[in-house]
Scaffold this active site. Structure first.
Site, PDB file in Angstrom:
ATOM      1  N   VAL A 119       0.881  -1.166   0.000  1.00  9.54           N
ATOM      2  CA  VAL A 119       0.000   0.000   0.000  1.00  9.54           C
ATOM      3  C   VAL A 119       0.922   1.220   0.000  1.00  9.54           C
ATOM      4  O   VAL A 119       2.093   1.107   0.379  1.00  9.54           O
ATOM      5  CB  VAL A 119      -0.910  -0.044   1.268  1.00  9.54           C
ATOM      6  CG1 VAL A 119      -0.114   0.102   2.558  1.00  9.54           C
ATOM      7  CG2 VAL A 119      -2.030   0.961   1.212  1.00  9.54           C
ATOM      8  N   VAL A 272       6.264  -3.405 -10.408  1.00  9.39           N
ATOM      9  CA  VAL A 272       7.432  -3.399 -11.296  1.00  9.39           C
ATOM     10  C   VAL A 272       7.873  -4.841 -11.487  1.00  9.39           C
ATOM     11  O   VAL A 272       8.070  -5.582 -10.509  1.00  9.39           O
ATOM     12  CB  VAL A 272       8.563  -2.531 -10.714  1.00  9.39           C
ATOM     13  CG1 VAL A 272       9.858  -2.735 -11.491  1.00  9.39           C
ATOM     14  CG2 VAL A 272       8.140  -1.065 -10.738  1.00  9.39           C
ATOM     15  N   HIS A 552      11.110  -7.411  11.335  1.00 11.68           N
ATOM     16  CA  HIS A 552      12.264  -6.569  11.041  1.00 11.68           C
ATOM     17  C   HIS A 552      13.307  -7.252  10.152  1.00 11.68           C
ATOM     18  O   HIS A 552      14.502  -7.222  10.449  1.00 11.68           O
ATOM     19  CB  HIS A 552      12.934  -6.121  12.351  1.00 11.68           C
ATOM     20  CG  HIS A 552      12.025  -5.359  13.257  1.00 11.68           C
ATOM     21  ND1 HIS A 552      12.209  -5.277  14.621  1.00 11.68           N
ATOM     22  CD2 HIS A 552      10.924  -4.623  12.993  1.00 11.68           C
ATOM     23  CE1 HIS A 552      11.249  -4.531  15.152  1.00 11.68           C
ATOM     24  NE2 HIS A 552      10.450  -4.128  14.186  1.00 11.68           N
ATOM     25  N   HIS A 595      13.512  -1.283  16.670  1.00  5.34           N
ATOM     26  CA  HIS A 595      12.543  -1.439  15.584  1.00  5.34           C
ATOM     27  C   HIS A 595      13.112  -0.630  14.416  1.00  5.34           C
ATOM     28  O   HIS A 595      13.697   0.435  14.630  1.00  5.34           O
ATOM     29  CB  HIS A 595      11.181  -0.919  16.010  1.00  5.34           C
ATOM     30  CG  HIS A 595      10.606  -1.686  17.177  1.00  5.34           C
ATOM     31  ND1 HIS A 595       9.473  -2.451  17.087  1.00  5.34           N
ATOM     32  CD2 HIS A 595      11.044  -1.810  18.454  1.00  5.34           C
ATOM     33  CE1 HIS A 595       9.218  -3.017  18.251  1.00  5.34           C
ATOM     34  NE2 HIS A 595      10.163  -2.638  19.109  1.00  5.34           N
TER      35      HIS A 595
HETATM   36  C1  LIG Z   1       3.142  -5.778  10.679  1.00  2.07           C
HETATM   37  C2  LIG Z   1       4.408  -4.964  10.837  1.00  2.07           C
HETATM   38  C3  LIG Z   1       4.665  -4.339  12.056  1.00  2.07           C
HETATM   39  C4  LIG Z   1       5.832  -3.580  12.211  1.00  2.07           C
HETATM   40  N1  LIG Z   1       6.011  -2.853  13.352  1.00  2.07           N
HETATM   41  C5  LIG Z   1       7.003  -1.956  13.424  1.00  2.07           C
HETATM   42  C6  LIG Z   1       7.078  -1.030  14.494  1.00  2.07           C
HETATM   43  O1  LIG Z   1       6.211  -1.007  15.378  1.00  2.07           O
HETATM   44  N2  LIG Z   1       8.118  -0.154  14.516  1.00  2.07           N
HETATM   45  C7  LIG Z   1       9.077  -0.161  13.540  1.00  2.07           C
HETATM   46  O2  LIG Z   1      10.023   0.631  13.627  1.00  2.07           O
HETATM   47  N3  LIG Z   1       9.018  -1.019  12.506  1.00  2.07           N
HETATM   48  C8  LIG Z   1       7.988  -1.881  12.401  1.00  2.07           C
HETATM   49  N4  LIG Z   1       7.888  -2.680  11.317  1.00  2.07           N
HETATM   50  C9  LIG Z   1       8.975  -2.666  10.325  1.00  2.07           C
HETATM   51  C10 LIG Z   1       9.001  -1.435   9.432  1.00  2.07           C
HETATM   52  O3  LIG Z   1       7.698  -1.028   9.086  1.00  2.07           O
HETATM   53  C11 LIG Z   1       9.821  -1.791   8.190  1.00  2.07           C
HETATM   54  O4  LIG Z   1      11.119  -2.158   8.615  1.00  2.07           O
HETATM   55  C12 LIG Z   1       9.942  -0.655   7.197  1.00  2.07           C
HETATM   56  O5  LIG Z   1       8.695  -0.166   6.790  1.00  2.07           O
HETATM   57  C13 LIG Z   1      10.711  -1.144   5.970  1.00  2.07           C
HETATM   58  O6  LIG Z   1      10.794  -0.092   5.051  1.00  2.07           O
HETATM   59  P1  LIG Z   1      11.133  -0.403   3.534  1.00  2.07           P
HETATM   60  O7  LIG Z   1      11.147   0.883   2.814  1.00  2.07           O
HETATM   61  O8  LIG Z   1      12.323  -1.285   3.492  1.00  2.07           O
HETATM   62  O9  LIG Z   1       9.933  -1.318   3.022  1.00  2.07           O
HETATM   63  P2  LIG Z   1       8.370  -1.039   3.008  1.00  2.07           P
HETATM   64  O10 LIG Z   1       8.002   0.071   3.910  1.00  2.07           O
HETATM   65  O11 LIG Z   1       7.704  -2.348   3.258  1.00  2.07           O
HETATM   66  O12 LIG Z   1       8.086  -0.559   1.513  1.00  2.07           O
HETATM   67  C14 LIG Z   1       8.260  -1.373   0.374  1.00  2.07           C
HETATM   68  C15 LIG Z   1       7.226  -0.929  -0.657  1.00  2.07           C
HETATM   69  O13 LIG Z   1       7.575  -1.418  -1.942  1.00  2.07           O
HETATM   70  C16 LIG Z   1       6.401  -1.891  -2.576  1.00  2.07           C
HETATM   71  N5  LIG Z   1       6.813  -2.866  -3.590  1.00  2.07           N
HETATM   72  C17 LIG Z   1       7.436  -4.037  -3.370  1.00  2.07           C
HETATM   73  N6  LIG Z   1       7.697  -4.644  -4.541  1.00  2.07           N
HETATM   74  C18 LIG Z   1       7.240  -3.846  -5.523  1.00  2.07           C
HETATM   75  C19 LIG Z   1       7.228  -3.924  -6.941  1.00  2.07           C
HETATM   76  N7  LIG Z   1       7.758  -4.975  -7.592  1.00  2.07           N
HETATM   77  N8  LIG Z   1       6.657  -2.916  -7.641  1.00  2.07           N
HETATM   78  C20 LIG Z   1       6.131  -1.834  -7.002  1.00  2.07           C
HETATM   79  N9  LIG Z   1       6.103  -1.719  -5.657  1.00  2.07           N
HETATM   80  C21 LIG Z   1       6.667  -2.707  -4.929  1.00  2.07           C
HETATM   81  C22 LIG Z   1       5.593  -2.485  -1.445  1.00  2.07           C
HETATM   82  O14 LIG Z   1       4.248  -2.668  -1.783  1.00  2.07           O
HETATM   83  C23 LIG Z   1       5.829  -1.459  -0.350  1.00  2.07           C
HETATM   84  O15 LIG Z   1       4.900  -0.416  -0.415  1.00  2.07           O
HETATM   85  C24 LIG Z   1       6.765  -3.480  11.137  1.00  2.07           C
HETATM   86  C25 LIG Z   1       6.497  -4.109   9.915  1.00  2.07           C
HETATM   87  C26 LIG Z   1       5.327  -4.842   9.757  1.00  2.07           C
HETATM   88  C27 LIG Z   1       5.052  -5.501   8.434  1.00  2.07           C
END
Ligand SMILES: Cc1cc2nc3c(=O)[nH]c(=O)nc-3n(C[C@H](O)[C@H](O)[C@H](O)COP(=O)(O)OP(=O)(O)OC[C@H]3O[C@@H](n4cnc5c(N)ncnc54)[C@H](O)[C@@H]3O)c2cc1C
Length: 683
Positions: A119, A272, A552, A595
């Site tokens: 999302v 993608v 994480h 976190h």
């Molecule tokens: C249920 C849950 C609870 C958590 N609780 C905490 C918390 O309380 N505190 C905390 O610090 N962290 C928490 N985390 C961890 C934290 O949210 C993540 O570590 C962080 O959001 C990771 O960031 P990111 O940019 O790597 O990935 P994300 O924020 O997951 O973003 C990746 C994005 O890329 C998109 N994407 C993937 N593949 C494609 C593609 N091929 N084409 C187009 N779009 C794509 C995905 O849909 C997503 O929107 C939690 C995670 C989850 C799932």
């Protein structure tokens, strides 16, 4: 979901409809055939942070492609209302990738659920809102592995984490209920996009938890945000008290304030499928664009990159995207029918994750607890669990530490020798685990090996136990050249006995905390594991049967030297390419004791600074470049040499959003303080 009356609930939150929003498009044709300076794959935490910062420079164009839908729609309260993260959760809905691990031998063969946000806002839209910072020694250690102390060492990350933050102190009422809630304002930021605060509702047992932690050896911290997170404290949450106590996340923090920028286009609902690479000059492989599609079998469209492609798909999806684009272990790629463009064996490897289980009690008598539901009252619904404690090895084990570490080294050396992994991958395991052993598991280390979290969940009271520095390493591997087929996720839970031993000791400590005064006054029967579990073996069996993810995962595109199994260099450039970067949780080369959200906002801020500095023909020296012309101060400096520019494409961002007011400005600290004073008078 425990919402009794959806209509009543939605009407209580009808004011959400009037919020300022950045419009996005769901129409894939808007981007097809167009050219943008930067294409960002994934509109999650890191992707939107980078998109927002890059688009501050008005003469560059930026496109974001997000596989999931928008948060603003029929289900917006799932994301915005903090308590919704438990009682109206987006997990296991269309907003979650709903990944599962392969069968985990260390967890008695179970396949573990691995939610990830699908999302706009990514996992920052669906997570538990805890904001905890990592430790100085951890960042200095990560930076030393890539020889970039000025960029990735603590000083720069600390600055960048503060840059992303607006700190809002707790209300008077919360302070009264939680006299041991302590903080040092100097460690916080005052004008960044993400609001860090405490919920408006608080409960006395949260303070009791802090006291019981102190009484069992983990002292209450005065400042968990300034470079040492060890100790017990009530963590800040990603909540904005000035905006109806909403969740503060990448969508409303970084994207919505950019609503008037014509140089930023966001496409939702399209995945993608691969990065297009021009390998005609093998010494200079370039990303020329990406392909995307709405679903399997739908038209595959192309959008072109003038300057760079930045992959921000998160720890699971990013390695899959790279692998399907021909970047990965040649043998693995051949096995799934993908031609290798760059043989880079570290892609998808070195995966690690915090794992968690708990000791749970029934509440004693009529102890005061939060509503176990979303209620429609904004203050009550701001409640999220946040009390935590990071316990060091010495507290956990005393002088048993050195012996355990020695055993771990011997066991890992034996397992590595037997493994058929490529040498580069084994070196990634080795250098990162050795860094952990030295920074975290040395005698007297101040870094938390175990996190204990205080939680009221579905009527039970729990001390959850989460391993912060696992030694086990796993992988993410595409299982097919079809991008819509799930990759194999193997976190190798408890693959190294050391991890199981720490979890066992953590569970014993959790029980001691619950049995210590004053918390014990509020706890009734221990429901799990139950007091019949006393022996080491029984604790270990319980851990194997109950463990799950703390959400994480990291390290699947590790920032390490190429010969050490690295995927990206210190500028986050994928090895072998000149314009393909990765910015997300996958770049962290080893676990952090926190976190991940707070350090990732910081890392994404740094990444954007690197990219802007490079566009301006400057090297990046580890501090923010001069302010740019689209930022809130309105100063101009542009990005010389950027191609394209506003109007170089016609994807005009029309679509589902309903942008309204002028460009938002980050609130000042004084404004924040005033709002909190007013809020506490109203309570
Ligand atoms: C249920 C849950 C609870 C958590 N609780 C905490 C918390 O309380 N505190 C905390 O610090 N962290 C928490 N985390 C961890 C934290 O949210 C993540 O570590 C962080 O959001 C990771 O960031 P990111 O940019 O790597 O990935 P994300 O924020 O997951 O973003 C990746 C994005 O890329 C998109 N994407 C993937 N593949 C494609 C593609 N091929 N084409 C187009 N779009 C794509 C995905 O849909 C997503 O929107 C939690 C995670 C989850 C799932």
């Amino acid at each position: 979901a425990t919402i009794q009356d959806r209509a009543q609930f939605d009407s209580a939150y009808s004011h959400h409809a009037n919020m300022m929003r950045r419009s996005v498009t769901g129409n894939g044709n808007d981007l097809e055939g167009q050219s943008y300076d930067y294409i960002i794959v994934g509109g999650g935490l890191a992707g939107l942070t980078v998109a927002s910062r890059l688009s501050e420079v008005s003469n560059v164009t930026v496109a974001v492609i997000e596989a999931g839908g928008d948060v603003y729609g029929a289900d917006q309260n799932k994301f915005l209302v903090p308590t919704g993260n438990l009682y109206d959760s987006a997990v296991k809905t269309q907003y979650d990738w709903q990944w599962q691990t392969s069968s985990q031998a260390g967890a008695n063969g179970r396949n573990l659920d691995w939610p990830r946000g699908k999302v706009l806002g990514g996992s920052s839209a669906i997570n538990g809102l805890y904001l905890v910072r990592s430790n100085k020694a951890e960042h200095d250690s990560l930076a030393s592995l890539i020889s970039a102390p000025d960029i990735w060492g603590w000083d720069n990350i600390f600055r960048a984490m503060k840059k992303s933050e607006t700190f809002v102190p707790p209300t008077g009422r919360v302070r009264n209920v939680l006299p041991d809630l302590r903080y040092n304002e100097a460690s916080h930021g005052s004008s960044g996009p993400i609001h860090h605060s405490w919920p408006g509702a608080a409960f006395p047992t949260t303070n009791d938890f802090l006291q019981s932690m102190a009484n069992t050896g983990t002292p209450i911290s005065d400042d968990a945000y300034g470079g040492s997170s060890s100790g017990a404290f009530v963590a800040t949450s990603a909540i904005n008290p000035q905006d109806n106590w909403h969740r503060s996340f990448a969508r409303n923090g970084y994207l919505d304030p950019a609503q008037n920028r014509p140089n930023l286009h966001v496409l939702t609902g399209h995945q993608v499928t691969r990065v297009l690479l021009d390998s005609s000059d093998p010494a200079n492989i370039r990303a020329t664009g990406v392909q995307y599609a709405a679903s399997r079998g739908a038209d595959v469209k192309t959008v072109n990159a003038n300057r760079e492609v930045i992959v921000s798909g998160g720890s699971v999806n990013t390695p899959q995207i790279l692998q399907l684009s021909g970047i990965g272990n040649q043998q693995h790629l051949a096995s799934i029918g993908v031609d290798t463009v760059i043989d880079l064996p570290g892609v998808g490897e070195n995966l690690n994750d915090h794992v968690v289980t708990s000791v749970a009690w029934a509440p004693q008598g009529n102890v005061e607890m939060p509503a176990q539901a979303v209620t429609g009252n904004a203050v009550a619904d701001s409640y999220v669990n946040a009390a935590t404690g990071y316990t060091t090895m010495n507290t956990l084990l005393g002088n048993y530490t050195a012996e355990l570490v020695q055993q771990a080294r011997a066991q890992m050396a034996q397992a590595d020798a037997a493994s058929d992994a490529r040498d580069e991958v084994k070196r990634a395991w080795n250098v990162t685990r050795e860094a952990q052993l030295q920074a975290v598991f040395s005698e007297g280390s101040a870094i938390g090996a175990i996190e204990l979290l205080w939680a009221y969940v579905f009527g039970s009271m729990q001390v959850q136990v989460a391993l912060q520095h696992p030694m086990s390493r796993g992988y993410v591997r595409a299982t097919s050249n079809d991008p819509f087929t799930a990759p194999e996720i193997n976190p190798n839970v408890f693959g190294v006995n050391f991890d199981l031993a720490l979890m066992r000791e953590g569970l014993k400590l959790a029980r001691r905390v619950g049995n210590a005064q004053p918390l014990s006054n509020s706890l009734g029967n221990e429901n799990s594991p139950g007091t019949n579990v006393q022996a080491d073996n029984d604790f270990e069996t319980y851990a194997r049967n109950s463990v799950g993810t703390e959400y994480h995962p990291s390290s699947t595109s590790s920032m390490l030297p190429r010969e050490d199994g690295g995927v990206v260099d210190a500028n986050l450039m994928v090895y072998g390419t000149s314009n393909l970067r990765v910015v997300d949780a996958s770049i962290l080369s080893s676990p952090l004791s926190c976190h991940l959200m707070a350090p990732l906002y910081g890392a994404a801020e740094v990444a954007a600074e690197i990219i802007v500095a490079h566009a301006q023909g400057r090297g990046y020296t580890g501090s923010a470049p001069p302010r740019s012309d689209n930022d809130s101060a309105g100063q101009t400096d542009g990005a010389p040499g950027a191609t394209g520019g506003p109007g170089s494409n016609n994807g005009n961002g029309s679509g589902s959003g309903n942008g309204t007011s002028a460009l938002a400005r980050p609130t000042t600290y004084l404004g924040a303080l005033l709002a909190v004073i007013i809020a506490s008078l109203l309570l």
